[in-house]
Design a protein around this motif. Structure first.
Motif, PDB file in Angstrom:
ATOM      1  N   LYS A 105       0.832  -1.203   0.000  1.00  0.00           N
ATOM      2  CA  LYS A 105       0.000   0.000   0.000  1.00  0.00           C
ATOM      3  C   LYS A 105       0.864   1.250   0.000  1.00  0.00           C
ATOM      4  O   LYS A 105       0.506   2.263  -0.581  1.00  0.00           O
ATOM      5  N   ALA A 106       2.009   1.180   0.654  1.00  0.00           N
ATOM      6  CA  ALA A 106       2.914   2.335   0.690  1.00  0.00           C
ATOM      7  C   ALA A 106       3.405   2.700  -0.708  1.00  0.00           C
ATOM      8  O   ALA A 106       3.772   3.850  -0.959  1.00  0.00           O
ATOM      9  N   ASP A 107       3.401   1.744  -1.622  1.00  0.00           N
ATOM     10  CA  ASP A 107       3.837   2.002  -3.002  1.00  0.00           C
ATOM     11  C   ASP A 107       2.789   2.743  -3.824  1.00  0.00           C
ATOM     12  O   ASP A 107       3.120   3.315  -4.873  1.00  0.00           O
ATOM     13  N   LEU A 108       1.547   2.742  -3.393  1.00  0.00           N
ATOM     14  CA  LEU A 108       0.471   3.317  -4.211  1.00  0.00           C
ATOM     15  C   LEU A 108       0.723   4.777  -4.560  1.00  0.00           C
ATOM     16  O   LEU A 108       0.527   5.181  -5.709  1.00  0.00           O
ATOM     17  N   SER A 109       1.147   5.568  -3.599  1.00  0.00           N
ATOM     18  CA  SER A 109       1.365   6.990  -3.902  1.00  0.00           C
ATOM     19  C   SER A 109       2.513   7.162  -4.895  1.00  0.00           C
ATOM     20  O   SER A 109       2.457   8.031  -5.764  1.00  0.00           O
ATOM     21  N   ILE A 110       3.529   6.311  -4.793  1.00  0.00           N
ATOM     22  CA  ILE A 110       4.661   6.386  -5.725  1.00  0.00           C
ATOM     23  C   ILE A 110       4.213   5.962  -7.124  1.00  0.00           C
ATOM     24  O   ILE A 110       4.573   6.590  -8.126  1.00  0.00           O
ATOM     25  N   LEU A 111       3.419   4.911  -7.199  1.00  0.00           N
ATOM     26  CA  LEU A 111       2.889   4.447  -8.493  1.00  0.00           C
ATOM     27  C   LEU A 111       2.028   5.521  -9.133  1.00  0.00           C
ATOM     28  O   LEU A 111       2.165   5.818 -10.331  1.00  0.00           O
ATOM     29  N   LEU A 112       1.147   6.116  -8.338  1.00  0.00           N
ATOM     30  CA  LEU A 112       0.260   7.147  -8.868  1.00  0.00           C
ATOM     31  C   LEU A 112       1.047   8.384  -9.298  1.00  0.00           C
ATOM     32  O   LEU A 112       0.803   8.932 -10.378  1.00  0.00           O
ATOM     33  N   ASP A 113       1.997   8.809  -8.484  1.00  0.00           N
ATOM     34  CA  ASP A 113       2.809   9.981  -8.858  1.00  0.00           C
ATOM     35  C   ASP A 113       3.570   9.725 -10.156  1.00  0.00           C
ATOM     36  O   ASP A 113       3.669  10.612 -11.004  1.00  0.00           O
ATOM     37  N   ALA A 114       4.105   8.517 -10.304  1.00  0.00           N
ATOM     38  CA  ALA A 114       4.854   8.176 -11.524  1.00  0.00           C
ATOM     39  C   ALA A 114       3.938   8.191 -12.742  1.00  0.00           C
ATOM     40  O   ALA A 114       4.285   8.759 -13.783  1.00  0.00           O
ATOM     41  N   LEU A 164      -3.416  -8.811  -5.885  1.00  0.00           N
ATOM     42  CA  LEU A 164      -3.020  -8.060  -4.697  1.00  0.00           C
ATOM     43  C   LEU A 164      -4.229  -7.398  -4.050  1.00  0.00           C
ATOM     44  O   LEU A 164      -4.308  -6.183  -3.911  1.00  0.00           O
ATOM     45  N   ASP A 165      -5.183  -8.215  -3.632  1.00  0.00           N
ATOM     46  CA  ASP A 165      -6.436  -7.716  -3.065  1.00  0.00           C
ATOM     47  C   ASP A 165      -6.224  -6.818  -1.856  1.00  0.00           C
ATOM     48  O   ASP A 165      -6.916  -5.828  -1.680  1.00  0.00           O
ATOM     49  N   GLY A 166      -5.272  -7.148  -0.999  1.00  0.00           N
ATOM     50  CA  GLY A 166      -5.027  -6.355   0.201  1.00  0.00           C
ATOM     51  C   GLY A 166      -4.546  -4.955  -0.105  1.00  0.00           C
ATOM     52  O   GLY A 166      -4.713  -4.049   0.698  1.00  0.00           O
ATOM     53  N   VAL A 167      -3.969  -4.770  -1.253  1.00  0.00           N
ATOM     54  CA  VAL A 167      -3.462  -3.452  -1.653  1.00  0.00           C
ATOM     55  C   VAL A 167      -4.560  -2.644  -2.322  1.00  0.00           C
ATOM     56  O   VAL A 167      -4.601  -1.426  -2.219  1.00  0.00           O
ATOM     57  N   THR A 168      -5.481  -3.314  -2.986  1.00  0.00           N
ATOM     58  CA  THR A 168      -6.476  -2.608  -3.794  1.00  0.00           C
ATOM     59  C   THR A 168      -7.704  -2.172  -3.011  1.00  0.00           C
ATOM     60  O   THR A 168      -8.534  -1.451  -3.545  1.00  0.00           O
ATOM     61  N   VAL A 169      -7.840  -2.584  -1.774  1.00  0.00           N
ATOM     62  CA  VAL A 169      -8.972  -2.165  -0.953  1.00  0.00           C
ATOM     63  C   VAL A 169      -8.547  -0.929  -0.168  1.00  0.00           C
ATOM     64  O   VAL A 169      -7.663  -0.993   0.686  1.00  0.00           O
ATOM     65  N   LEU A 170      -9.180   0.188  -0.493  1.00  0.00           N
ATOM     66  CA  LEU A 170      -8.824   1.462   0.136  1.00  0.00           C
ATOM     67  C   LEU A 170     -10.008   2.026   0.916  1.00  0.00           C
ATOM     68  O   LEU A 170     -11.156   1.873   0.501  1.00  0.00           O
ATOM     69  N   THR A 171      -9.702   2.680   2.015  1.00  0.00           N
ATOM     70  CA  THR A 171     -10.736   3.426   2.721  1.00  0.00           C
ATOM     71  C   THR A 171     -10.978   4.722   1.963  1.00  0.00           C
ATOM     72  O   THR A 171     -10.170   5.125   1.112  1.00  0.00           O
ATOM     73  N   ILE A 172     -12.061   5.390   2.286  1.00  0.00           N
ATOM     74  CA  ILE A 172     -12.352   6.681   1.653  1.00  0.00           C
ATOM     75  C   ILE A 172     -11.241   7.666   1.965  1.00  0.00           C
ATOM     76  O   ILE A 172     -10.796   8.428   1.087  1.00  0.00           O
ATOM     77  N   GLU A 173     -10.727   7.640   3.187  1.00  0.00           N
ATOM     78  CA  GLU A 173      -9.648   8.551   3.573  1.00  0.00           C
ATOM     79  C   GLU A 173      -8.370   8.264   2.778  1.00  0.00           C
ATOM     80  O   GLU A 173      -7.705   9.186   2.301  1.00  0.00           O
ATOM     81  N   GLU A 174      -8.030   6.982   2.601  1.00  0.00           N
ATOM     82  CA  GLU A 174      -6.852   6.620   1.814  1.00  0.00           C
ATOM     83  C   GLU A 174      -7.007   7.098   0.375  1.00  0.00           C
ATOM     84  O   GLU A 174      -6.068   7.636  -0.229  1.00  0.00           O
ATOM     85  N   TRP A 175      -8.189   6.897  -0.193  1.00  0.00           N
ATOM     86  CA  TRP A 175      -8.468   7.322  -1.568  1.00  0.00           C
ATOM     87  C   TRP A 175      -8.269   8.841  -1.698  1.00  0.00           C
ATOM     88  O   TRP A 175      -7.598   9.308  -2.616  1.00  0.00           O
ATOM     89  N   LYS A 176      -8.865   9.582  -0.760  1.00  0.00           N
ATOM     90  CA  LYS A 176      -8.767  11.043  -0.812  1.00  0.00           C
ATOM     91  C   LYS A 176      -7.323  11.508  -0.678  1.00  0.00           C
ATOM     92  O   LYS A 176      -6.898  12.441  -1.365  1.00  0.00           O
ATOM     93  N   ASN A 177      -6.568  10.883   0.223  1.00  0.00           N
ATOM     94  CA  ASN A 177      -5.167  11.272   0.415  1.00  0.00           C
ATOM     95  C   ASN A 177      -4.330  10.999  -0.833  1.00  0.00           C
ATOM     96  O   ASN A 177      -3.442  11.788  -1.169  1.00  0.00           O
ATOM     97  N   LEU A 178      -4.608   9.915  -1.520  1.00  0.00           N
ATOM     98  CA  LEU A 178      -3.855   9.576  -2.724  1.00  0.00           C
ATOM     99  C   LEU A 178      -4.167  10.515  -3.884  1.00  0.00           C
ATOM    100  O   LEU A 178      -3.286  10.841  -4.683  1.00  0.00           O
ATOM    101  N   THR A 179      -5.406  10.923  -3.996  1.00  0.00           N
ATOM    102  CA  THR A 179      -5.834  11.658  -5.199  1.00  0.00           C
ATOM    103  C   THR A 179      -5.847  13.167  -5.021  1.00  0.00           C
ATOM    104  O   THR A 179      -6.248  13.879  -5.944  1.00  0.00           O
TER     105      THR A 179
END
Length: 89
Positions: free
Chosen positions: A32-41, A73-88
């Motif tokens: 999950k920590a990689d998600l922000s790096i993946l999205l930024d890239a 990678l189901d555990g990585v793809t399930v996000l809370t609303i707060e996680e989603w908002k922080n990423l986007t």
């Protein structure tokens, strides 16, 4: 190979990833920590190349989550609303 605005580009959004994140992605060990790096890239690549014109960060995050889901990678793809908002933001 992709074509954009009459130029040929072989640059992939994966080229924007740090080596360790790329290797975890390639080995289906993304965290999950990689998600922000993946999205930024992917976002930076889209901005630099003009790909995904008109897409939002939310659209690109959906793209990434679909890729990770296909990798099981189901555990990585399930996000809370707060996680989603922080990423986007």
């Amino acid at each position: 190979m992709t074509t954009n605005n009459n130029t040929t580009s072989t640059i992939s959004w994966l080229d924007y990833l740090p080596y360790n994140v790329y290797m975890r992605l390639a080995q289906c060990q993304t965290t999950k920590a990689d998600l922000s790096i993946l999205l930024d890239a992917k976002w930076q690549w889209a901005q630099d190349t003009g790909h995904y014109s008109g897409y939002t960060k939310e659209d690109l995050l959906d793209d990434i989550l679909e890729l990770l889901d296909c990798n099981g990678l189901d555990g990585v793809t399930v996000l809370t609303i707060e996680e989603w908002k922080n990423l986007t933001k």
